[in-house]
Design an enzyme around this catalytic site. Structure first.
Site, PDB file in Angstrom:
ATOM      1  N   TYR A 116       0.822  -1.232  -0.111  1.00 55.10           N
ATOM      2  CA  TYR A 116       0.260  -0.050   0.096  1.00 55.10           C
ATOM      3  C   TYR A 116       0.948   1.254   0.010  1.00 55.10           C
ATOM      4  CZ  TYR A 116      -3.620  -3.344   1.486  1.00 55.10           C
ATOM      5  OH  TYR A 116      -4.533  -4.341   1.721  1.00 55.10           O
ATOM      6  N   HIS A 174       0.901 -11.887   1.692  1.00 51.33           N
ATOM      7  CA  HIS A 174      -0.159 -11.006   1.175  1.00 51.33           C
ATOM      8  C   HIS A 174      -0.973 -11.886   0.120  1.00 51.33           C
ATOM      9  CE1 HIS A 174      -1.412  -6.555  -0.129  1.00 51.33           C
ATOM     10  NE2 HIS A 174      -2.476  -7.468   0.073  1.00 51.33           N
TER      11      HIS A 174
HETATM   12  N1  LIG Z   1      -5.385  -8.933   1.351  1.00 52.54           N
HETATM   13  C1  LIG Z   1      -5.715  -8.539   0.459  1.00 52.54           C
HETATM   14  O1  LIG Z   1      -5.434  -9.024  -0.648  1.00 52.54           O
HETATM   15  C2  LIG Z   1      -6.732  -7.410   0.475  1.00 52.54           C
HETATM   16  C3  LIG Z   1      -7.183  -6.693  -0.675  1.00 52.54           C
HETATM   17  C4  LIG Z   1      -8.101  -5.844  -0.857  1.00 52.54           C
HETATM   18  C5  LIG Z   1      -8.239  -5.057   0.387  1.00 52.54           C
HETATM   19  N2  LIG Z   1      -7.570  -5.513   1.462  1.00 52.54           N
HETATM   20  C6  LIG Z   1      -7.921  -4.732   2.820  1.00 52.54           C
HETATM   21  O2  LIG Z   1      -9.062  -4.461   2.957  1.00 52.54           O
HETATM   22  C7  LIG Z   1      -9.582  -3.121   3.229  1.00 52.54           C
HETATM   23  C8  LIG Z   1     -10.965  -2.879   2.560  1.00 52.54           C
HETATM   24  O3  LIG Z   1     -11.248  -3.245   1.333  1.00 52.54           O
HETATM   25  P1  LIG Z   1     -11.417  -2.259   0.026  1.00 52.54           P
HETATM   26  O4  LIG Z   1     -10.520  -1.009   0.346  1.00 52.54           O
HETATM   27  O5  LIG Z   1     -11.263  -2.861  -1.277  1.00 52.54           O
HETATM   28  O6  LIG Z   1     -12.962  -1.931   0.138  1.00 52.54           O
HETATM   29  P2  LIG Z   1     -14.100  -1.688   0.907  1.00 52.54           P
HETATM   30  O7  LIG Z   1     -13.832  -1.534   2.575  1.00 52.54           O
HETATM   31  O8  LIG Z   1     -15.103  -2.998   0.611  1.00 52.54           O
HETATM   32  O9  LIG Z   1     -14.846  -0.621   0.327  1.00 52.54           O
HETATM   33  C9  LIG Z   1     -14.106   0.871   0.307  1.00 52.54           C
HETATM   34  C10 LIG Z   1     -14.951   1.792  -0.419  1.00 52.54           C
HETATM   35  O10 LIG Z   1     -16.257   1.957   0.303  1.00 52.54           O
HETATM   36  C11 LIG Z   1     -16.219   3.521   0.346  1.00 52.54           C
HETATM   37  N3  LIG Z   1     -17.081   3.587   1.849  1.00 52.54           N
HETATM   38  C12 LIG Z   1     -16.512   2.890   3.250  1.00 52.54           C
HETATM   39  N4  LIG Z   1     -17.597   3.476   3.813  1.00 52.54           N
HETATM   40  C13 LIG Z   1     -18.445   4.179   3.658  1.00 52.54           C
HETATM   41  C14 LIG Z   1     -19.320   4.752   3.918  1.00 52.54           C
HETATM   42  N5  LIG Z   1     -19.908   5.016   5.235  1.00 52.54           N
HETATM   43  N6  LIG Z   1     -19.964   5.755   3.046  1.00 52.54           N
HETATM   44  C15 LIG Z   1     -19.853   5.838   1.667  1.00 52.54           C
HETATM   45  N7  LIG Z   1     -18.800   5.186   1.332  1.00 52.54           N
HETATM   46  C16 LIG Z   1     -18.111   4.352   2.093  1.00 52.54           C
HETATM   47  C17 LIG Z   1     -14.843   4.044   0.668  1.00 52.54           C
HETATM   48  O11 LIG Z   1     -14.806   5.354   0.215  1.00 52.54           O
HETATM   49  P3  LIG Z   1     -14.286   6.305   1.126  1.00 52.54           P
HETATM   50  O12 LIG Z   1     -12.859   6.307   1.602  1.00 52.54           O
HETATM   51  O13 LIG Z   1     -14.561   7.943   0.575  1.00 52.54           O
HETATM   52  O14 LIG Z   1     -15.236   6.550   2.541  1.00 52.54           O
HETATM   53  C18 LIG Z   1     -14.216   3.029  -0.582  1.00 52.54           C
HETATM   54  O15 LIG Z   1     -14.630   3.562  -1.778  1.00 52.54           O
HETATM   55  C19 LIG Z   1      -8.307  -2.409   2.225  1.00 52.54           C
HETATM   56  O16 LIG Z   1      -8.428  -1.131   2.664  1.00 52.54           O
HETATM   57  C20 LIG Z   1      -7.255  -3.364   2.847  1.00 52.54           C
HETATM   58  O17 LIG Z   1      -6.890  -2.913   4.217  1.00 52.54           O
HETATM   59  C21 LIG Z   1      -6.871  -6.395   1.694  1.00 52.54           C
END
Ligand SMILES: NC(=O)c1ccc[n+]([C@@H]2O[C@H](COP(=O)([O-])OP(=O)(O)OC[C@H]3O[C@@H](n4cnc5c(N)ncnc54)[C@H](OP(=O)(O)O)[C@@H]3O)[C@@H](O)[C@H]2O)c1
Length: 285
Positions: A52, A110
């Site tokens: 990241y 990862h």
């Molecule tokens: N291990 C892996 O391979 C892997 C892969 C993907 C993700 N991850 C981890 O999982 C975490 C979460 O996954 P993700 O980032 O893919 O997506 P997510 O949490 O499913 O969705 C994030 C999106 O939702 C929006 N959001 C969140 N809360 C909101 C609310 N209350 N109202 C409106 N919009 C909202 C965020 O925008 P805003 O920021 O504008 O709120 C962002 O655009 C990552 O950050 C990472 O730490 C791990």
């Protein structure tokens, strides 16, 4: 009870908060502010990764937050491309340096394959080497717990075949519309806690009519319903947001989804990730 105070216990006895903050796509320059804001709302579980590019900012946020460092569970991930013992050991020290911390609460491999070959070739030996490095850092007290991410059953069996320390966590793509039930129960049987990443499907579930309708029925937002769904599955939920107001409301998930509605969400199929489908993790293989 405030969900932010709820914890699970890992197989090694370490306590992990059920709800955390994901930081993918939070830039290094603003990560410290985001972490401080989240900790101010009561978040005690912060998820980052070498990939990241924000470990420095995350670490700064942890160290300058309103609570002592020991009260925050900090996770990071070994880059997916590192499949060699010496490189893995050096990269673990690199994360400690960038975060500016004496120890990391959880470090994960990862992915079982490098991103440009996701779900591709045979990296069994490399994963065992990376795992050995995590085990050694764990035994040296640099890591309080260790695990994997995106590991399917054969990938886990490979690690378990030689492990001195069993993985305590597997971080997986889990959200309404993508619930890998067999893998979740295999992990449960092995004492591996699953963390749900992308609980809102990276934003794709905002456009899903069934999810919208259920959120309306419970009088909650789409993210609140999605986060609650993953918590009721028994997983850690890691929604990402850089927006303080979203951090606050995402933690207000003290309601109960009924069993039939859990079944409905578990049965959802074919979530469209839109322009994000190009990321390996959403390609569906
Ligand atoms: N291990 C892996 O391979 C892997 C892969 C993907 C993700 N991850 C981890 O999982 C975490 C979460 O996954 P993700 O980032 O893919 O997506 P997510 O949490 O499913 O969705 C994030 C999106 O939702 C929006 N959001 C969140 N809360 C909101 C609310 N209350 N109202 C409106 N919009 C909202 C965020 O925008 P805003 O920021 O504008 O709120 C962002 O655009 C990552 O950050 C990472 O730490 C791990």
């Amino acid at each position: 009870m405030n969900t932010l105070n709820e914890t699970y216990t890992l197989s090694n006895g370490v306590s992990i908060p059920k709800l955390g903050l994901g930081t993918w796509f939070i830039e290094n320059e603003v990560a410290a502010d985001a972490v401080r804001a989240a900790v101010g709302f009561g978040y005690r579980n912060i998820d980052t990764a070498q990939a990241y590019g924000n470990e420095r900012g995350v670490g700064e946020g942890v160290k300058s937050s309103v609570v002592p460092r020991e009260e925050i569970f900090v996770s990071t991930k070994l880059a997916a491309e590192i499949k060699d013992y010496d490189q893995a050991l050096a990269a673990i020290d690199g994360s400690l340096r960038k975060l500016g911390l004496d120890y990391i609460d959880l470090m994960l491999i990862h992915s079982p394959q490098p991103w440009d070959d996701f779900r591709g070739g045979d990296y069994a030996d490399g994963n065992r080497q990376a795992w050995r490095a995590l085990e050694d850092a764990y035994q040296a007290g640099k890591l309080r717990s260790i695990g994997v991410s995106n590991f399917l059953r054969p990938d886990l069996e490979n690690i378990l075949s030689e492990a001195r320390v069993s993985p305590q966590v597997n971080q997986l793509l889990v959200h309404a519309g993508n619930t890998p039930s067999e893998l979740l129960s295999y992990c449960g049987d092995k004492g591996i806690l699953v963390e749900a990443y992308s609980p809102i499907a990276h934003g794709a579930l905002f456009k899903n009519a069934s999810v919208q309708a259920l959120a309306k029925k419970y009088g909650v937002s789409v993210p609140q319903l999605c986060i609650r769904y993953t918590l009721q599955l028994g997983t850690v939920s890691l929604p990402k947001t850089g927006n303080p107001e979203h951090m606050r409301t995402n933690a207000e998930v003290n309601f109960e989804i009924s069993t039939p509605d859990m079944d409905l969400l578990r049965g959802l199929r074919d979530v469209d990730y839109g322009k994000h489908s190009s990321f390996p993790v959403y390609r569906g293989n």
